[in-house]
Design an enzyme around this catalytic site. Structure first.
Site, short mmCIF file in Angstrom:
data_model
loop_
_atom_site.label_atom_id
_atom_site.label_comp_id
_atom_site.label_asym_id
_atom_site.label_seq_id
_atom_site.Cartn_x
_atom_site.Cartn_y
_atom_site.Cartn_z
N SER A 101 0.82 -1.36 0.08
CA SER A 101 -0.24 -0.47 0.10
C SER A 101 1.04 1.33 -0.21
O SER A 101 2.28 1.51 0.63
CB SER A 101 -0.59 -0.07 1.04
OG SER A 101 -1.29 1.27 1.04
N TYR A 151 -2.46 0.21 10.00
CA TYR A 151 -2.09 0.08 8.78
C TYR A 151 -1.42 0.40 8.59
O TYR A 151 0.01 -0.45 6.94
CB TYR A 151 -3.56 0.29 8.11
CG TYR A 151 -4.09 0.20 6.31
CD1 TYR A 151 -4.58 -1.64 6.18
CD2 TYR A 151 -3.08 0.81 5.49
CE1 TYR A 151 -3.90 -1.73 5.12
CE2 TYR A 151 -3.12 0.25 4.21
CZ TYR A 151 -3.88 -0.76 3.42
OH TYR A 151 -3.46 -1.62 2.77
#
Length: 245
Positions: free
Chosen positions: A147, A160
């Protein structure tokens, strides 16, 4: 007129988180390119649907319940894949969770820890279990679904972002360790994809100006990475984002 040879004919792949979203799209794409695919996830019903579609299209597939936070479960996944298909060539580390969507101060410690365990520790378990099988083939590919938030971060998603930052470092270290064995390790950054995990964020225009894509839009890059020659690119990050990842 010549018919193009399937790019992954004779290959065996594991895709974690293959019951839905990006994982499902990659599993189907690999099968359509000739690979036998182990579809793994915590929910058997979802991966059975993915595997059933592969078989219905003439491919080979195995559906397995796998908890990536349990190393014994991950080892079983690898062993059963080898037994079913005779080896292992490609591992897509895709299973993940989205985190708590809260500031560090407001965050729940258990949710924070769970995100790290699934997204980072789970990736480590998958790689550790798969490496001996890949070595037995003499070459292979590990593709980690990363990501952009793991490189630039964003307020409210510390769990995250930290998990994906750690995954990128794990990718680079693994690539160095496995290069002598013709095993490449790369990161694929999809950017914003409309899935059950990201739907609310996209609805709030959190990624304004970005390409909000479908899971199927990610699959061609995953096929490209899996089909690279050996030795091919390794320790690299391949991004589908419009802006810097």
């Amino acid at each position: 007129m010549q018919t193009q040879e399937p790019q992954l004919r004779g290959k065996v792949a594991i895709v974690t988180g293959a019951g839905r979203g990006i994982g499902r799209a990659i599993a189907l794409a690999y099968a359509r390119q000739g690979a036998a695919v182990c579809c793994a996830a915590r929910s058997l019903g979802q991966v059975q649907e993915t595997a059933a579609q592969i078989v219905a299209e003439g491919g080979r597939a195995l559906a397995l319940i796998t908890d990536v936070t349990d190393f014994a479960s991950v080892e079983r996944m690898v062993n059963e894949t080898e037994q079913a298909f005779g080896g292992l060539d490609i591992v897509v580390v895709n299973a993940g969770v989205g985190g708590g969507q809260q500031t560090v101060e407001a965050s729940d410690p258990q949710t924070w820890r769970t995100t790290i365990e699934v997204n980072l520790v789970g990736a480590y378990y998958c790689a550790k279990a798969a490496v001996p099988a890949l070595k037995r083939r003499g070459a292979g590919k590990i593709i980690a679904i990363g990501s952009g938030q793991g490189q630039r971060g964003r307020a409210g998603i510390s769990d995250y972002a930290c998990s994906k930052a750690g995954l990128w470092m794990l990718t680079r270290v693994l690539a160095q360790e496995l290069a002598p064995h013709n095993i490449s390790v790369n990161q694929l950054i999809p950017g914003p994809v409309l899935t059950e995990m990201t739907g609310d964020l996209l609805a709030r225009n959190t990624y304004e100006g970005e390409w909000a894509k479908s899971p199927e839009d990610v699959a061609p890059l995953a096929v490209f990475l899996a089909a690279q020659p050996e030795p091919g690119p390794t320790a690299q990050s391949f991004s589908l984002m419009r802006r810097d990842a």
